[in-house]
Design an enzyme around this catalytic site. Structure first.
Site, PDB file in Angstrom:
ATOM      1  N   SER A 217      40.951  43.979  37.629  1.00  0.00           N
ATOM      2  CA  SER A 217      40.940  42.682  38.302  1.00  0.00           C
ATOM      3  C   SER A 217      41.512  42.696  39.713  1.00  0.00           C
ATOM      4  CB  SER A 217      41.683  41.642  37.458  1.00  0.00           C
ATOM      5  OG  SER A 217      40.908  41.285  36.330  1.00  0.00           O
TER       6      SER A 217
ATOM      7  N   LYS B 133      47.962  40.497  43.260  1.00  0.00           N
ATOM      8  CA  LYS B 133      47.002  40.388  42.160  1.00  0.00           C
ATOM      9  C   LYS B 133      47.266  41.489  41.149  1.00  0.00           C
ATOM     10  CE  LYS B 133      43.547  38.759  39.892  1.00  0.00           C
ATOM     11  NZ  LYS B 133      44.221  39.184  38.635  1.00  0.00           N
ATOM     12  N   THR B 134      47.220  41.113  39.889  1.00  0.00           N
ATOM     13  CA  THR B 134      47.344  42.080  38.795  1.00  0.00           C
ATOM     14  C   THR B 134      45.973  42.615  38.398  1.00  0.00           C
ATOM     15  OG1 THR B 134      47.217  40.289  37.179  1.00  0.00           O
ATOM     16  CG2 THR B 134      49.423  41.028  37.828  1.00  0.00           C
ATOM     17  N   GLY B 135      45.990  43.684  37.626  1.00  0.00           N
ATOM     18  CA  GLY B 135      44.783  44.230  37.025  1.00  0.00           C
ATOM     19  C   GLY B 135      45.137  44.983  35.755  1.00  0.00           C
TER      20      GLY B 135
END
Length: 256
Positions: free
Chosen positions: A64, A203-205
């Site tokens: 993501s 932002k995380t992923g």
């Protein structure tokens, strides 16, 4: 703690970018039972600070974190008009029920809605995605031959922590081939934390659920007019490891 006091090894890449390797950051990974890497760039020193440099150069699916590039391309190309345009999710069955909902980009980024961003990628189209990934110098720049495969989750698109920071460095210094307006919209989408003396845009992923699972946290910290890009990735062995991305990432940011 002075930033320079723990920089142990300095060497130079072919582009003369100074790299400072700091094993000291291990103290934030080991107690949490994590294997991973952390990279940050200091524009005032023109220096990258790296923990676990071998891993920092290894490419993984962006998961993501690709939503950052995806949103920028969509806004720049005009396939999404603005942050308020509601995007149909496409009626697909998703891993989380909360993704089975139409959303605008603000909520889609907040909830990391895979279905909505899949529709965004469809609107952009494979040819434009290939062109933009090349222009962005984004990882291996390879989305494959089908958007339906969700190439940012399953491959072939891959990127390293070092490349994530280089991408964010270009974004925050105006060297990415997108307009200042698009950059401002991206900044709005990614605001994570705002304090009096700094702000974090991030932002995380999460690459999963099949093994090996990789967790990401990427973004930049601003202090005044200076932006410090960073990227962290870790091995995720169980769901309880996921919140540690931010915990360890913020500890590393405080350290440096």
């Amino acid at each position: 703690m002075n930033r320079l006091s723990f920089l142990l090894t300095v060497f130079f890449l072919s582009n003369s970018l100074s790299i400072a390797e700091t094993p000291n950051l291990r103290q934030h990974f080991a107690p949490a039972g994590l294997s991973g890497t952390f990279v940050s760039y200091d524009p005032q020193l023109d220096q990258s600070i790296v923990y676990n440099p071998d891993r920092a150069k290894k490419r993984y699916q962006p998961a993501s974190t690709f939503k950052v590039a995806n949103a920028l391309i969509a806004l720049e190309s005009g396939v999404v008009a603005n942050l308020e345009e509601v995007i149909p999710y496409g009626g697909t069955k998703e891993y989380f029920k909360r993704w089975e909902k139409d959303m605008h980009l603000r909520d889609a980024m907040k909830h990391s809605n895979v279905a909505v961003f899949h529709q965004v990628a469809r609107r952009i189209g494979l040819d434009t995605l290939k062109q933009k990934l090349t222009a962005f110098e984004y990882g291996n720049q390879d989305p494959g031959e089908s958007i339906e495969n969700r190439f940012w989750l399953k491959g072939p698109l891959k990127i390293s922590a070092m490349e994530q920071v280089a991408f964010l460095r270009r974004l925050t210094t105006g060297k990415l081939p997108v307009s200042p307006t698009t950059v401002d919209l991206g900044r709005t989408l990614l605001l994570h934390e705002m304090k009096e003396t700094y702000a974090i845009y991030a932002k995380t992923g999460w690459v999963g659920p099949e093994a090996p699972q990789i967790g990401w946290w990427i973004g930049w910290v601003t202090r005044g007019d200076v932006a410090y890009p960073f990227a962290l990735n870790i091995d995720i062995k169980e769901a309880a490891d996921a919140p540690k991305r931010l915990m360890v990432g913020k500890a590393c940011l405080r350290e440096i």
